[in-house]
Design an enzyme around this catalytic site. Sequence first.
Site, PDB file in Angstrom:
ATOM      1  N   LYS A 108      58.435  72.669  23.085  1.00 44.56           N
ATOM      2  CA  LYS A 108      58.989  71.320  23.285  1.00 44.56           C
ATOM      3  C   LYS A 108      60.462  71.354  23.649  1.00 44.56           C
ATOM      4  CE  LYS A 108      58.609  72.284  18.710  1.00 44.56           C
ATOM      5  NZ  LYS A 108      57.522  72.838  17.940  1.00 44.56           N
ATOM      6  N   VAL A 135      53.665  68.657  21.784  1.00 46.21           N
ATOM      7  CA  VAL A 135      53.894  67.384  21.083  1.00 46.21           C
ATOM      8  C   VAL A 135      52.761  67.105  20.116  1.00 46.21           C
ATOM      9  CG1 VAL A 135      54.279  64.911  21.341  1.00 46.21           C
ATOM     10  CG2 VAL A 135      55.138  66.490  23.090  1.00 46.21           C
ATOM     11  N   GLY A 137      51.200  68.781  17.819  1.00 46.50           N
ATOM     12  CA  GLY A 137      50.208  69.819  17.520  1.00 46.50           C
ATOM     13  C   GLY A 137      48.824  69.545  18.061  1.00 46.50           C
ATOM     14  N   ILE A 139      47.017  66.895  18.142  1.00 44.50           N
ATOM     15  CA  ILE A 139      46.669  65.557  18.663  1.00 44.50           C
ATOM     16  C   ILE A 139      46.754  65.593  20.188  1.00 44.50           C
ATOM     17  CG2 ILE A 139      47.313  63.131  18.729  1.00 44.50           C
ATOM     18  CD1 ILE A 139      48.658  63.459  16.009  1.00 44.50           C
ATOM     19  N   GLY A 190      57.051  77.439   3.471  1.00 39.17           N
ATOM     20  CA  GLY A 190      57.173  77.994   4.827  1.00 39.17           C
ATOM     21  C   GLY A 190      57.085  76.941   5.911  1.00 39.17           C
ATOM     22  N   GLU A 193      61.437  75.157  10.108  1.00 36.17           N
ATOM     23  CA  GLU A 193      61.752  76.002  11.262  1.00 36.17           C
ATOM     24  C   GLU A 193      62.850  76.992  10.836  1.00 36.17           C
ATOM     25  OE1 GLU A 193      60.579  75.622  14.522  1.00 36.17           O
ATOM     26  OE2 GLU A 193      59.435  73.783  14.270  1.00 36.17           O
ATOM     27  N   LYS A 208      60.125  66.075  21.180  1.00 36.78           N
ATOM     28  CA  LYS A 208      58.779  65.563  21.459  1.00 36.78           C
ATOM     29  C   LYS A 208      58.849  64.144  22.026  1.00 36.78           C
ATOM     30  CE  LYS A 208      57.092  68.500  17.715  1.00 36.78           C
ATOM     31  NZ  LYS A 208      56.862  68.603  16.275  1.00 36.78           N
ATOM     32  N   GLY A 305      50.455  74.246  12.743  1.00 35.17           N
ATOM     33  CA  GLY A 305      49.463  75.176  12.191  1.00 35.17           C
ATOM     34  C   GLY A 305      48.708  75.893  13.287  1.00 35.17           C
TER      35      GLY A 305
HETATM   36  N1  HSE Z   1      58.424  71.995  12.569  1.00 36.75           N
HETATM   37  C1  HSE Z   1      57.423  71.209  13.210  1.00 36.75           C
HETATM   38  C2  HSE Z   1      56.916  70.171  12.234  1.00 36.75           C
HETATM   39  C3  HSE Z   1      56.292  72.072  13.703  1.00 36.75           C
HETATM   40  O1  HSE Z   1      57.267  70.211  11.044  1.00 36.75           O
HETATM   41  O2  HSE Z   1      56.186  69.288  12.644  1.00 36.75           O
HETATM   42  C4  HSE Z   1      55.741  71.662  15.020  1.00 36.75           C
HETATM   43  O3  HSE Z   1      56.682  71.326  15.943  1.00 36.75           O
END
Ligand code: HSE
Length: 429
Positions: A108, A135, A137, A139, A190, A193, A208, A305
């Site tokens: 992104k 954008v 994940g 979806i 975890g 980022e 996004k 994920g």
């Molecule tokens: N760090 C992002 C989130 C992961 O928490 O949604 C996907 O961009």
Amino acid sequence: MSQPPLRLGIAGLGTVGMGVVRILRQHPELIEARTGRPVTLSAVSARARDKDRGVSLASYGWEDDPVALATRDDVDVFVELIGGDSGPARDAVEAAIAAGKHVVTANKALLALHGQALAEQAEAAGRALRYEAAVAGGIPVIKSLGEGLAGNEITRVMGVMNGTCNYILTRMESAGLTYEAAFAEADGLGYLEADPQLDVGGIDAAHKLAILAALAFGTKVDFAGIELEGIGRISFDDIRAAGDMGYRVKLLGVAQMTGRGLEQRMQPCLVPATSPLGLLEGGTNMVVIEGDAVGQIVLRGPGAGAGPTASAVLSDICDIARGWTGPVFGQPATTLAAANRAIAQTPAPYYLRMSLDDKPGALAKIAAVLGEAGVSIDRMRQYGRHDTAAPVLIVTHKTTPAALSGALEAMGSTGVLATDPVALRIEEV
Ligand code: HSE
């Protein structure tokens, strides 16, 4: 006779990259049945060759350098899962297009900052540049906007598109945690980022939003035009007080075309607690799209994920295998208009939380300041005195951000504020 295979090269073998490898190994027949041709993996690239990734990669070629992978003769589609808006990711994507490859990316930041130039390069070369995974994940929001809603004039796109922030905000609420404690919990799981500011500073979500706005409004992607604020100033007190007034706090991205130009905002907002956005829990993402013909649609699903993000990458790969290689941002990149940036002035109700010196006339002074700024009070609540101050919540009628700022500035001179007031926009959804 079946068509020749579509041959992939995957750069980046982290969570998402290995998720893609696993799907390719699990579902080769299904993918071939749906696309009409085999989809194969020729070679991969990552930083550490010998790392145990739980799947043997011995049958695939290896390149240390992603640019070398991107330009291999046995690669038709370069799948970029390295990340980052410059450096190896950008170099390899540019090299891939220059070498006549299609590109699929989950990046992104790259698209938000260099999307226009890359789109022009890809379209001039007659190659696809696809980014469903960039954008929200899993979806399929890029497909929804670019294809499913192609007959609509889009009026507004909104979304909760950073799962980490939504996790932090909902954990603060459900467990009564401070921001710092919820942040530490997300870190332990975890979720953050490598640079946490990308998450909690709203930057990842703003990347996004910039991509969605380009697709929705036929404008050049304009990340710098986003009014951006992260979740760092949200306190448990605000989450609880917003809840008392029937709202929940979300890091909400909104892009809308107004008579003055394109407004893009990524900021903590209040949304009605019973709305689809208000009901969103944990790391889940939601995108709300409004079009003149369709009305409003709501897309909800996992925003990160291995499985969800790889699912989106496979969507793009399958489209390329089918020969579906339309324009990058829904119309030819050379026809996209410059984003005519508008400072956010769309009126909205606002939530105000303040602590007033508990003495006669304090509330009257605040009410007078609001009235003089043309800001009308819709609802108000005062709680029992804490020490020498009285917590007060106000929900205003719709007002402009400019009028609200004027009122806040004037409040500072009333001499009755025990602490600085908190103001949050209430987005009507
Ligand atoms: N760090 C992002 C989130 C992961 O928490 O949604 C996907 O961009």
